[in-house]
Design a protein around this motif. Structure first.
Motif, PDB file in Angstrom:
ATOM      1  N   LEU A 435       0.830  -1.215   0.000  1.00 36.00           N
ATOM      2  CA  LEU A 435       0.000   0.000   0.000  1.00 36.00           C
ATOM      3  C   LEU A 435       0.859   1.257   0.000  1.00 36.00           C
ATOM      4  CD1 LEU A 435      -3.018  -0.291   2.457  1.00 36.00           C
ATOM      5  CD2 LEU A 435      -3.050  -0.136  -0.043  1.00 36.00           C
ATOM      6  N   THR A 438       3.331   3.529  -3.824  1.00 32.58           N
ATOM      7  CA  THR A 438       2.332   4.033  -4.775  1.00 32.58           C
ATOM      8  C   THR A 438       2.751   3.792  -6.221  1.00 32.58           C
ATOM      9  OG1 THR A 438       3.381   6.150  -4.399  1.00 32.58           O
ATOM     10  CG2 THR A 438       1.290   5.773  -3.290  1.00 32.58           C
ATOM     11  N   ASP A 439       4.058   3.683  -6.465  1.00 34.06           N
ATOM     12  CA  ASP A 439       4.496   3.416  -7.837  1.00 34.06           C
ATOM     13  C   ASP A 439       4.994   1.969  -7.983  1.00 34.06           C
ATOM     14  OD1 ASP A 439       6.788   3.500  -6.398  1.00 34.06           O
ATOM     15  OD2 ASP A 439       7.851   4.917  -7.694  1.00 34.06           O
ATOM     16  N   PRO A 442       2.269  -3.453 -10.306  1.00 33.63           N
ATOM     17  CA  PRO A 442       0.914  -3.959 -10.074  1.00 33.63           C
ATOM     18  C   PRO A 442       0.934  -5.484  -9.926  1.00 33.63           C
ATOM     19  CG  PRO A 442       0.974  -2.460 -11.952  1.00 33.63           C
ATOM     20  CD  PRO A 442       2.402  -2.752 -11.587  1.00 33.63           C
ATOM     21  N   GLY A 485       3.228  -3.060  -5.598  1.00 33.57           N
ATOM     22  CA  GLY A 485       2.473  -1.921  -5.094  1.00 33.57           C
ATOM     23  C   GLY A 485       0.984  -2.209  -5.175  1.00 33.57           C
ATOM     24  N   SER A 487      -2.995  -0.283  -4.750  1.00 33.33           N
ATOM     25  CA  SER A 487      -3.684   0.982  -4.531  1.00 33.33           C
ATOM     26  C   SER A 487      -4.981   0.794  -3.758  1.00 33.33           C
ATOM     27  CB  SER A 487      -3.939   1.676  -5.873  1.00 33.33           C
ATOM     28  OG  SER A 487      -4.604   0.792  -6.740  1.00 33.33           O
ATOM     29  N   ASN A 488      -5.312  -0.449  -3.412  1.00 34.80           N
ATOM     30  CA  ASN A 488      -6.526  -0.692  -2.619  1.00 34.80           C
ATOM     31  C   ASN A 488      -6.423  -2.080  -1.975  1.00 34.80           C
ATOM     32  OD1 ASN A 488      -7.319  -2.675  -4.614  1.00 34.80           O
ATOM     33  ND2 ASN A 488      -7.904  -0.958  -5.918  1.00 34.80           N
ATOM     34  N   GLU A 491      -6.097  -5.161  -4.322  1.00 36.21           N
ATOM     35  CA  GLU A 491      -4.754  -5.402  -4.867  1.00 36.21           C
ATOM     36  C   GLU A 491      -3.796  -5.922  -3.795  1.00 36.21           C
ATOM     37  OE1 GLU A 491      -4.831  -2.252  -8.606  1.00 36.21           O
ATOM     38  OE2 GLU A 491      -3.291  -2.028  -7.070  1.00 36.21           O
TER      39      GLU A 491
ATOM     40  N   GLN B  22       3.862   4.217 -14.334  1.00 36.08           N
ATOM     41  CA  GLN B  22       2.656   3.460 -14.640  1.00 36.08           C
ATOM     42  C   GLN B  22       1.845   4.123 -15.740  1.00 36.08           C
ATOM     43  OE1 GLN B  22       0.756   2.534 -10.817  1.00 36.08           O
ATOM     44  NE2 GLN B  22       2.619   1.316 -10.687  1.00 36.08           N
TER      45      GLN B  22
END
Ligand code: FAD
Ligand code: SF4
Ligand code: SF4
Lengths: 584, 94
Positions: A435, A438-439, A442, A485, A487-488, A491, B22
Motif C-alpha cells: 500500500l 504508490t508506484d 501492479p 504496489g 492501490s486498494n 490489490e 505506470q
C-alpha cells in the motif's frame, strides 16, 4: 486502521467443501464454544462448488463398491505411493457423509426403485454418482452452517499461521490475515486450526493468457500450501502435479464423467478411441499428451453420435451446474454437442490432492506434523479425494481437533497475544507494505510473470536443466515481490497471493528435481529419468521449512498396506492405451 | 559523425534503481450490468463473487465489474434478483 481481533476455540480457514463440514461438525460438538469459519470470499458462493457439482467422483456405496475395492483402485491409480490408512478412513466414513448430504436435501441421481444410480468411470470399480441437479450444493451447506451457529467471517484471507514455541515444542496458536475489503490486518487466536483452503489452482498460466481462466476456483491460489509451509508443517508429493484434460480455451471440464456413462468418449483426430478409461489419472494424462502431440492430434470429446434426447439431457446437466458457462462458450462459437466435436487440451499445472496427490501431509486423523494444525480437502494429502473426500475429511479433521482442544495441556488459554507481538508486527508490515508503494509493480503483472515462468520451465515433461533454470528465475522474481504496489485492499490481496503462488512454484520445482525417476504418468514425467524406479523411489518425498528458513527434504516410507495390492495390479494403470488399428 | 557513446553501463545501473512508472489501460471485462435493471443499494452480486471483482460504483450506485478477475462462474448472474447481469466469456477465451 485498527487490527481486527478475533478469538476462537477452533478456526477453520476456507469455507468451501471441507471447511463447511469441518465447521458444522465442530460447532455441533461445542454448542457453547467458539468456532470461526474464516473465508476470503463469501461462503455462499466460494470454492470449487460455487455453482454446485454435477456428480460425486468417488462414492463408495454399499452394494456397488466396497472400501477394499476403492482403496485398491486409488493405490493403483497412484502407482502405489499412498498412505492407505488415510484413504481407508475416507472410504469407511464417506457413506455416512453421503447419507447426511442426502438428508440435508442434496439431490443425487436415483433409480426408479430409489437406489443411488452409480456409474462406472474408473478403470475398475463403480464410484461415480451423478448429481444432475447439484447446483444448490453450496446453498445447502451454507444453510447448515447458519443452523449450527458457526461464526462466519467472510472476506478475510489468512496470510500466515501463528505458532507458539515453548520448551522445544511447537503448536498452533492462530491465524494472521487481511480483510480484503477494508484492508485491516486481522489476528485470530485459536487453540486448533483446520486448513481447508483448496488447491493451488493459480500456478501455471492458462494458454489463453487470462489469469483467472483456471480450472480451479481462482480464489484458491495455493494459500493453504504456503500457510502450512511457513508454519513448518510437512508437505508431500508436490512433484505429483495436477494436469487436467479440459475444453480448449474454456479451460474447464467437458465433462467426461457426465457424458461417459451416457455414451460420450474421447477420440483422436481420426475419430478413434485411444484410452480405455476417461478417469483422470497421470497415466491417462500421459496418453492424452502423447496423442495431442502426435500426428493423430488434436483430441476431442465426441458426443455427436448420441441421440437428440441424450444430448438435451447432457446440456441440462452441463449448462446448469458446476461450470454452467461452458454452454455460452460453445454457443458463442456456434458449436453444439449435436453437430461438433468438443476440442480438448491439457491444462497448465496446479497442485491438488483432490485430483492427484500433492498436499499438506496428513494422517488418517487429518493431523499435520504441527500440533493443533489439521488440513482437509484439496490441499491435504489424501490422493484423488475429490468432493466427497473434502466433505468427509472436513468432518474427520474437526473430530480430532475437538479431541485435541479438550486434551489437558491445550485446554487452558494459551500464551498471551502480546507474547507474539514480534511475529504479528512483522506480518502486518509484510502484508500491508504494498500500500505504501504508490508506484510499485501492479500485482497482476508480477503474477502473470511468475505463472508464465511456471509454464516455461515446469510444465511436464520435466528435465533437471529446465527446472534449475526455472529456480534461478523464481529467485529473481522473489526479489520483485518486495516491489509490489497496491492501490486498494483488493490489490493487497492479489499481492499476498503472488507470494503464495511463488512458494508453490518453488516447492513444485524442488520436489520434482528431488525425485530422480518418472512416476504418475505425465504428472511426474522426467525426460532425463524416464523409467519408474521402485527400488529407489518407492517412498513419499516430503518437504518442510527448516529452522534456518531453507526448504528441507525427507523421505518417508510407504506404510504397510491395509488392503493388499499385487505387483501386477500396481502397474495396471500403465496399460490404459488402446492401440491404433493396423491399417491406419 | 562522432561515435555514439556507450551509455549502457550507466543507464543499466540506473534502470535498476529508479522507481517504477505506470500507465492506465482499458480492459474489456466480461460482466455487463444493465443499469436500468440494477437496484441501487442492493449488494447481492458483490457478495456472491468468489474473487471479489464486482463493486458498487459510488457515482451511480450501480454494480460494476471493478477488477478483471472473473472466473465466469455465473454466481452474480444467477443470484441477481433483477436479471440485471449478463456474464460474457472473457474476450481472451471467446
Ligand atoms: C471445475 C471443477 C469440477 C469438479 N468436478 C468434480 C466432480 O464432478 N466430482 C467431484 O467429486 N469432484 C469434483 N471436483 C473436485 C471437488 O470440487 C473438490 O475436490 C472439492 O470441492 C475441494 O474442496 P475444498 O474444501 O478442499 O476446496 P474448496 O471447496 O475450493 O474451498 C476452498 C475455500 O478456501 C477459501 N480460501 C482459499 N484461501 C484462503 C485463505 N487464504 N483464507 C481464507 N479462505 C481461503 C476459498 O475461497 C474457498 O472457499 C471439481 C472441481 C472443480 C474445480
Ligand atoms: S444483484 Fe443485481 S440488482 Fe443487486 S446490485 Fe447486483 S446487479 Fe444490481
Ligand atoms: S461470473 Fe463469477 S467470478 Fe465473474 S464476476 Fe460474476 S461472480 Fe464474480
Amino acid at each position: 486502521m485498527d487490527d481486527t481481533i478475533i478469538s476462537a476455540d477452533i478456526v477453520v480457514v476456507g469455507g468451501g467443501s471441507a471447511g463447511c463440514t469441518a465447521a458444522i461438525r465442530a460447532q455441533e460438538a461445542l454448542p457453547k464454544g467458539r468456532v470461526v469459519l474464516l473465508e476470503k470470499a463469501n461462503i455462499k458462493r466460494s470454492g470449487a462448488i460455487a455453482i454446485g457439482m454435477d456428480g460425486l467422483n468417488n462414492a463408495i456405496i454399499p452394494g456397488h463398491a466396497t472400501p477394499e475395492q476403492y482403496v485398491r483402485e486409488i493405490t493403483m491409480a497412484n502407482d502405489g505411493i499412498v498412505n492407505q490408512r488415510a484413504i481407508w478412513e475416507y472410504a469407511v466414513n464417506s457413506w455416512p457423509m453421503l447419507q447426511q448430504l442426502d438428508a440435508w436435501g442434496v439431490k443425487f441421481q436415483k433409480t426408479a426403485s430409489g437406489d443411488f444410480d452409480v456409474k462406472q468411470v474408473h478403470h475398475n470399480g463403480r464410484y461415480v454418482l451423478p448429481m444432475p441437479e447439484g447446483y444448490d450444493l453450496k446453498k445447502i451447506l451454507t444453510r447448515q452452517i447458519r443452523r449450527a451457529g458457526v461464526q462466519v467471517v467472510n472476506r478475510i484471507m489468512g496470510t500466515r499461521l501463528l505458532v507458539e514455541e515453548s520448551g522445544g515444542q511447537r503448536r498452533i496458536a492462530g491465524v494472521l490475515g487481511l480483510d480484503v475489503r477494508s484492508g485491516a490486518f486481522a489476528i485470530i487466536r485459536a487453540k486448533a486450526v483446520i486448513l481447508a483452503c483448496g488447491a493451488s489452482g493459480r500456478l501455471g498460466l492458462p494458454a489463453s493468457g487470462y489469469l483467472f481462466g483456471t480450472y480451479e476456483n481462482p480464489a484458491n491460489a495455493g494459500d493453504g500450501y504456503s500457510l502450512a509451509y511457513h508454519a513448518g508443517a510437512e508437505l508431500t508429493g508436490i512433484e505429483c502435479f495436477q494436469i487436467n484434460p479440459l475444453i480448449k480455451d474454456y479451460n474447464g471440464p467437458a465433462c467426461a464423467y457426465v457424458t461417459g456413462p451416457l455414451g460420450g468418449h474421447t477420440v483422436n483426430a481420426l475419430g478413434h478411441r485411444f484410452i480405455k478409461s476417461d478417469y483422470w489419472s497421470g497415466q491417462m494424462m500421459l496418453e492424452f499428451y502423447k496423442e495431442l502431440h502426435s500426428q493423430r492430434g488434436p483430441v476431442y470429446l465426441k458426443l455427436d453420435h448420441l441421440a437428440g434426447e441424450t444430448i438435451t439431457e447432457i446440456e441440462r446437466v452441463l449448462h446448469r451446474t458446476e461450470r454452467p458457462s461452458r454452454g455460452r462458450f460453445h454457443a458463442g462459437r456456434g458449436h453444439s454437442y449435436a453437430n461438433d466435436l468438443v476440442e480438448m487440451h491439457i491444462s497448465e499445472i496446479g497442485l491438488c490432492s483432490g485430483h492427484s496427490g500433492s498436499g499438506v501431509w496428513i494422517n488418517e486423523r487429518a493431523e499435520t506434523t504441527l500440533a493443533g494444525l489439521y488440513a482437509a480437502g484439496d490441499m491435504a494429502s489424501v490422493p484423488h479425494n475429490y468432493l466427497l473426500g473434502a466433505l468427509t475429511y472436513g468432518k474427520i479433521a474437526a473430530g480430532h481437533a475437538l479431541d485435541y482442544i479438550a486434551s489437558k495441556d491445550v485446554a487452558g488459554a494459551g500464551a498471551e497475544t502480546a507474547s507474539f507481538s514480534e511475529a504479528i508486527d512483522a506480518e502486518r508490515a509484510r502484508v500491508l507494505a504494498p500500500l505504501a508503494r504508490t508506484d510499485g509493480i501492479p500485482p497482476h503483472q508480477l503474477e502473470y510473470k511468475i505463472r508464465r515462468l511456471v509454464n516455461d520451465y515446469l510444465q511436464p515433461p520435466k528435465t533437471a536443466t529446465r527446472y534449475e533454470r526455472g529456480l534461478l528465475h523464481f529467485a529473481r522474481t522473489a526479489e520483485e515481490l518486495g516491489q509490489l504496489g497496491a492501490s486498494n485492499p483488493h490489490e493487497l490481496m492479489r499481492a499476498a497471493e503472488c507470494g503464495f503462488i511463488l512458494d508453490c512454484a518453488v516447492m513444485a520445482a524442488k520436489s520434482s528435481l528431488y525425485r530422480t525417476e518418472s512416476r504418475w504418468g505425465l504428472y511426474h514425467y522426467r525426460l532425463d529419468y524416464p523409467e519408474r524406479d521402485d527400488a529407489r523411489w518407492f517412498v513419499h518425498v516430503n518437504l518442510h521449512r527448516g529452522k534456518d528458513g531453507t526448504m528441507q527434504f525427507l523421505e518417508r516410507p510407504v506404510a504397510p498396506y491395509v488392503v493388499p495390492v499385487s505387483d501386477s495390479e500396481l502397474h495396471s494403470y500403465s496399460q490404459l492405451r488402446i492401440a491404433e488399428p493396423a491399417n491406419t | 559523425m562522432p561515435d555514439l557513446p556507450n551509455r549502457e553501463p550507466a543507464k543499466a545501473a540506473q534502470a535498476k534503481i529508479v522507481g517504477n512508472a505506470q500507465a492506465v489501460r482499458r480492459f474489456d471485462v466480461p460482466v455487463v450490468v444493465d443499469a436500468a435493471k440494477c437496484v441501487s443499494g442492493c449488494h447481492i452480486c458483490v457478495e456472491s463473487c468468489p474473487v471479489d471483482c464486482l463493486a458498487i460504483d459510488l457515482a451511480t450506485s450501480k454494480a460494476t465489474m471493478k477488477h478483471d478477475d472473473c472466473w465466469y462462474c455465473l454466481a452474480c448472474e444467477i443470484d441477481c434478483p433483477n436479471d440485471a447481469i449478463t456474464v460474457k466469456i472473457p474476450v481472451l477465451l471467446r
